[in-house]
Design a protein around this motif. Structure first.
Motif, PDB file in Angstrom:
ATOM      1  N   PHE A  34      -0.092 -12.227   2.083  1.00  0.00           N
ATOM      2  CA  PHE A  34      -0.425 -12.451   0.678  1.00  0.00           C
ATOM      3  C   PHE A  34      -0.803 -13.910   0.409  1.00  0.00           C
ATOM      4  O   PHE A  34      -1.631 -14.170  -0.466  1.00  0.00           O
ATOM      5  CB  PHE A  34       0.693 -11.961  -0.234  1.00  0.00           C
ATOM      6  CG  PHE A  34       0.763 -10.456  -0.292  1.00  0.00           C
ATOM      7  CD1 PHE A  34      -0.279  -9.714  -0.837  1.00  0.00           C
ATOM      8  CD2 PHE A  34       1.838  -9.773   0.233  1.00  0.00           C
ATOM      9  CE1 PHE A  34      -0.239  -8.324  -0.872  1.00  0.00           C
ATOM     10  CE2 PHE A  34       1.890  -8.385   0.204  1.00  0.00           C
ATOM     11  CZ  PHE A  34       0.842  -7.667  -0.347  1.00  0.00           C
ATOM     12  N   VAL A 102      -2.352  -3.120   1.199  1.00  0.00           N
ATOM     13  CA  VAL A 102      -1.045  -3.311   0.561  1.00  0.00           C
ATOM     14  C   VAL A 102      -0.024  -2.318   1.121  1.00  0.00           C
ATOM     15  O   VAL A 102       1.121  -2.668   1.389  1.00  0.00           O
ATOM     16  CB  VAL A 102      -1.174  -3.212  -0.975  1.00  0.00           C
ATOM     17  CG1 VAL A 102       0.184  -3.143  -1.640  1.00  0.00           C
ATOM     18  CG2 VAL A 102      -1.968  -4.404  -1.511  1.00  0.00           C
ATOM     19  N   ARG A 103      -0.452  -1.070   1.339  1.00  0.00           N
ATOM     20  CA  ARG A 103       0.467  -0.066   1.908  1.00  0.00           C
ATOM     21  C   ARG A 103       0.805  -0.389   3.370  1.00  0.00           C
ATOM     22  O   ARG A 103       1.939  -0.204   3.800  1.00  0.00           O
ATOM     23  CB  ARG A 103      -0.122   1.324   1.783  1.00  0.00           C
ATOM     24  CG  ARG A 103      -0.170   1.817   0.339  1.00  0.00           C
ATOM     25  CD  ARG A 103      -0.656   3.234   0.231  1.00  0.00           C
ATOM     26  NE  ARG A 103       0.100   4.166   1.046  1.00  0.00           N
ATOM     27  CZ  ARG A 103       1.168   4.843   0.650  1.00  0.00           C
ATOM     28  NH1 ARG A 103       1.625   4.666  -0.572  1.00  0.00           N
ATOM     29  NH2 ARG A 103       1.780   5.692   1.451  1.00  0.00           N
ATOM     30  N   LEU A 121      -8.093  -8.732   2.551  1.00  0.00           N
ATOM     31  CA  LEU A 121      -7.597  -8.511   1.196  1.00  0.00           C
ATOM     32  C   LEU A 121      -8.181  -9.535   0.228  1.00  0.00           C
ATOM     33  O   LEU A 121      -8.668  -9.177  -0.851  1.00  0.00           O
ATOM     34  CB  LEU A 121      -6.067  -8.562   1.177  1.00  0.00           C
ATOM     35  CG  LEU A 121      -5.384  -8.338  -0.169  1.00  0.00           C
ATOM     36  CD1 LEU A 121      -5.739  -6.977  -0.747  1.00  0.00           C
ATOM     37  CD2 LEU A 121      -3.872  -8.465  -0.021  1.00  0.00           C
TER      38      LEU A 121
END
Length: 186
Positions: A34, A102-103, A121
């Motif tokens: 992230f 994300v999963r 991402l």
């Protein structure tokens, strides 16, 4: 705890309880994913805001002779401007990629995979932001491209992040490294 007590140990002190708690390895990789995504996204967003404010409706800026220039271009399609009529499909694909990453993050225990998925991402979020918020309308917006090498497509930092992340995923796959940190030999 004094150094001698740490080396010798004492029956009254539980070394595990006294040790500072470290976040589990998986959480650090998720945080890395992230963080990379956020940096890629913010660099892309900032560059596009700058391009729209300073370069759009102006002459291109020559960077390296005729080899590289910065030129503001609105791209409603995909790479090389293909698929202009399918903007909504590209929006759906980008949103799907974001959900899948994300999963997948829950099972992430590999630093290189965290880097690769973070780049994907961040790039997907950057271009999705354009598709949602730029004209001509929601989910139909044109992506701002500005890096224009000679004899090649005009692209942006989100596109670069996506390509770098994709290349890294291919290399990791060839090396047999899985996102969960395991290595397999075929």
């Amino acid at each position: 705890m004094a150094e001698a007590e740490r080396i010798i140990g004492t029956p009254d002190v539980d070394d595990e309880a006294a040790a500072p708690a470290e976040p589990p390895k998986g959480r650090r990789k998720i945080a890395m994913l992230f963080a990379v995504a956020l940096v890629a996204y913010l660099l892309d967003l900032g560059s596009k805001l700058l391009v729209v404010a300073k370069l759009e409706h102006h002459e291109p800026i020559q960077i390296i002779g005729d080899w590289l220039k910065f030129e503001a271009v609105r791209n409603p399609g995909a790479a090389f401007g293909m698929g202009e009529a399918f903007t909504i499909i590209f929006t759906f694909i980008a949103a799907t990629v974001i959900v899948v990453i994300v999963r997948l993050a829950r099972k992430l225990y590999s630093g290189p995979w965290a880097l690769a998925l973070g780049l994907l991402l961040g790039g997907a979020l950057g271009n999705l932001t354009d598709r949602i918020f730029r004209s001509p309308g929601v989910f139909e917006g044109a992506v701002v491209d500005f890096i224009a090498p000679a004899h090649f497509a005009v692209f942006n930092l989100a596109d670069s992040a996506i390509v770098c992340g994709g290349v890294l995923i291919v290399l990791l796959s060839f090396k047999g490294l899985d996102p969960d940190g395991t290595v397999h030999k075929d």
